[in-house]
Design a protein around this motif. Structure first.
Motif, short mmCIF file in Angstrom:
data_model
loop_
_atom_site.label_atom_id
_atom_site.label_comp_id
_atom_site.label_asym_id
_atom_site.label_seq_id
_atom_site.Cartn_x
_atom_site.Cartn_y
_atom_site.Cartn_z
N ASN A 105 0.83 -1.20 0.00
CA ASN A 105 0.00 0.00 0.00
C ASN A 105 0.87 1.25 0.00
O ASN A 105 1.86 1.35 0.74
CB ASN A 105 -0.93 0.00 1.21
CG ASN A 105 -1.99 -1.06 1.10
OD1 ASN A 105 -2.69 -1.14 0.11
ND2 ASN A 105 -2.11 -1.92 2.12
N LEU A 160 -3.48 5.92 1.28
CA LEU A 160 -4.80 5.56 1.79
C LEU A 160 -5.70 6.78 1.80
O LEU A 160 -5.25 7.90 2.02
CB LEU A 160 -4.70 4.99 3.21
CG LEU A 160 -3.88 3.71 3.38
CD1 LEU A 160 -3.78 3.35 4.85
CD2 LEU A 160 -4.47 2.56 2.58
N THR A 184 -10.47 -1.17 6.59
CA THR A 184 -10.37 -1.22 5.14
C THR A 184 -10.91 0.07 4.54
O THR A 184 -11.76 0.75 5.13
CB THR A 184 -11.16 -2.41 4.55
OG1 THR A 184 -12.52 -2.34 4.99
CG2 THR A 184 -10.55 -3.73 5.00
N GLY A 215 -7.59 2.92 -1.52
CA GLY A 215 -6.18 3.27 -1.52
C GLY A 215 -5.53 3.00 -2.86
O GLY A 215 -6.15 2.49 -3.79
N ALA A 229 -2.04 1.15 -4.50
CA ALA A 229 -1.08 0.13 -4.10
C ALA A 229 -0.28 -0.37 -5.30
O ALA A 229 -0.66 -0.16 -6.46
CB ALA A 229 -1.80 -1.04 -3.43
N TRP A 237 -5.77 0.98 -7.93
CA TRP A 237 -6.52 1.68 -6.89
C TRP A 237 -7.82 0.92 -6.64
O TRP A 237 -8.37 0.28 -7.53
CB TRP A 237 -6.79 3.14 -7.23
CG TRP A 237 -7.82 3.42 -8.29
CD1 TRP A 237 -7.62 3.59 -9.62
CD2 TRP A 237 -9.25 3.58 -8.09
NE1 TRP A 237 -8.80 3.84 -10.27
CE2 TRP A 237 -9.82 3.84 -9.36
CE3 TRP A 237 -10.08 3.52 -6.95
CZ2 TRP A 237 -11.19 4.04 -9.54
CZ3 TRP A 237 -11.45 3.71 -7.14
CH2 TRP A 237 -11.99 3.97 -8.40
N THR A 272 -8.63 -1.62 -0.17
CA THR A 272 -7.47 -2.32 0.39
C THR A 272 -7.51 -2.17 1.91
O THR A 272 -8.48 -1.65 2.46
CB THR A 272 -6.17 -1.75 -0.20
OG1 THR A 272 -5.06 -2.55 0.25
CG2 THR A 272 -5.94 -0.30 0.20
N TRP A 297 -5.90 -0.92 5.73
CA TRP A 297 -5.08 0.12 6.35
C TRP A 297 -3.89 -0.58 7.01
O TRP A 297 -3.85 -0.79 8.22
CB TRP A 297 -5.90 0.91 7.36
CG TRP A 297 -6.70 2.01 6.71
CD1 TRP A 297 -7.28 1.97 5.48
CD2 TRP A 297 -7.00 3.29 7.26
NE1 TRP A 297 -7.92 3.15 5.22
CE2 TRP A 297 -7.78 3.98 6.29
CE3 TRP A 297 -6.71 3.92 8.47
CZ2 TRP A 297 -8.24 5.28 6.50
CZ3 TRP A 297 -7.18 5.20 8.68
CH2 TRP A 297 -7.94 5.88 7.70
N TYR A 321 0.98 -3.94 3.93
CA TYR A 321 0.79 -4.92 2.86
C TYR A 321 -0.59 -5.55 3.00
O TYR A 321 -1.05 -5.80 4.11
CB TYR A 321 1.86 -6.02 2.93
CG TYR A 321 3.28 -5.50 2.85
CD1 TYR A 321 3.90 -5.31 1.63
CD2 TYR A 321 3.99 -5.20 4.02
CE1 TYR A 321 5.20 -4.84 1.55
CE2 TYR A 321 5.29 -4.71 3.95
CZ TYR A 321 5.88 -4.53 2.72
OH TYR A 321 7.16 -4.05 2.65
N SER A 322 -1.24 -5.81 1.86
CA SER A 322 -2.59 -6.41 1.90
C SER A 322 -2.67 -7.55 0.89
O SER A 322 -2.13 -7.46 -0.22
CB SER A 322 -3.66 -5.37 1.55
OG SER A 322 -3.74 -4.37 2.54
N THR A 324 -6.60 8.33 -5.05
CA THR A 324 -7.41 8.21 -3.83
C THR A 324 -8.57 9.20 -3.85
O THR A 324 -9.45 9.13 -3.01
CB THR A 324 -6.58 8.48 -2.56
OG1 THR A 324 -6.18 9.86 -2.54
CG2 THR A 324 -5.36 7.58 -2.48
#
Length: 355
Positions: A56, A59, A90, A93, A95, A112, A115, A117, A120-121, A143
């Motif tokens: 990410n 955000l 969530t 965001g 990434a 985008w 994702t 907060w 890494y997701s 964003t």
């Protein structure tokens, strides 16, 4: 790109996350969230999964996140699922893809969409994830201006309100991510545009940077009906609704015949245990005003059309955009809470990592 599974893993790192402690009662506080280092994780998409693993970068703090912090009221419908206590928050965001099991995304892609907060997701639901193909504008714009808020402004103004040159347009919470863009769309179309905001700084921004014809601080107006009458002596054709409550009641009295109201949100009501009533709805009948709520994801199929409109305007300097940037994941709780006290000026963005 991986085929049918992960790309073999990338590295092992710790993953900081912003966690919601519990369901929030009353107005949220920074202490309702905390930053957690979840320990060492292995960056890898599970074998056979269509998920993607991302780092990410940015955000988005959005007003719609407030209802998600609350415990659902039995029998009360909501368009967003509440956050789960003990799990990362969530939201939208930007990434970078590190590993992919999905045919539409490959390592190195910028995306985008929804994702976590966290640093890494692992994203398993990719239906509303968009690949970023235009990188000659700031990535943080995805964003806001070029992401969900931008699409919200586009759908509400053009698709719901069907604007015409010369019409009179009013936008509440006009300095926010959505409002600032709606106002500029209206000006480009040749409309008369007025916005409301909650500070002198924001009012000046609307008039001097975004080119609104007029703007006012609603906190300094004891009679909103009289204020709107002053700025719209002939009435309002289009109202882009972000606030609700007393503002909506005053607008209803000032609508012109066959006016349109796009209901984007009602931020004044999000922290109330008992929402305020609206008393002037009969105006809709007498003046034949159309008032319609909308959900932006119903219009995501128009995203390419939106980009065709807005990208040239950005590059030609015809659309400007203001962001309020908070540095570091640890600043995210304060940034989110500040959104509901009017602390931000422009789109509130949290930088997790820079590309």
């Amino acid at each position: 790109m991986a085929s049918g599974g992960g790309g073999g893993g990338v590295e092992e790192v710790s993953n900081k996350q912003v966690i919601l402690k519990d369901y929030v009662s009353g107005f949220p506080k920074e202490s309702d969230m905390y930053l957690n280092a979840s320990g060492t994780i292995k960056l890898k998409v599970p074998e056979g999964s269509n998920a993607i693993l991302v780092k990410n970068l940015y955000l988005s703090c959005d007003p719609y996140m407030r209802p998600r912090m609350r415990q659902p009221i039995p029998g009360n419908e909501t368009y967003v699922q509440p956050f789960k206590p003990g799990s990362p928050i969530t939201g939208y965001g930007v990434a970078k893809v590190l590993d992919s099991g999905h045919p539409n995304f490959k390592k190195g892609d910028l995306v985008w969409g929804l994702t976590g907060w966290e640093e890494y997701s692992l994203i398993t639901t990719t239906e509303r994830l968009f690949k970023i193909n235009h990188t000659d504008v700031p990535l943080s714009y995805y964003t806001g201006l070029l992401g969900m808020p931008g699409m919200t402004a586009y759908a509400g103004f053009y698709e719901i309100c069907s604007p015409k040159k010369g019409e009179h347009v009013f936008i509440s919470a006009a300095s926010g991510a959505v409002g600032q863009l709606v106002g500029q769309f209206a000006k480009l179309l040749g409309c008369y545009v007025v916005g409301s905001a909650g500070s002198k700084e924001k009012v000046d921004l609307l008039k001097n940077k975004f080119g609104f014809n007029e703007a006012f601080n609603y906190k300094e107006e004891p009679d909103l009906h009289a204020a709107l009458k002053r700025y719209f002596p002939e009435g309002i054709d289009i109202y882009f609704e972000n606030v609700g409550g007393k503002m909506l009641d005053a607008v209803l009295l000032n609508m012109r015949a066959h006016g349109r109201i796009a209901v984007c949100g009602m931020i004044s009501q999000y922290n109330l245990e008992h929402p305020e009533g609206v008393h002037n709805l009969m105006t809709l009948v007498g003046k034949q005003v159309r008032m319609e709520g909308f959900m932006v994801f119903e219009y995501y199929h128009l995203y390419p059309k939106f980009l065709e409109l807005v990208l040239p305007h950005i590059k030609e300097g015809k659309i400007t955009y203001v962001e309020d940037v908070a540095e570091g994941l640890e600043s995210a709780p304060a940034a989110l809470i500040g959104l509901f006290t009017g602390r931000n000026v422009g789109k509130q963005v949290v930088v997790v990592a820079r590309e």
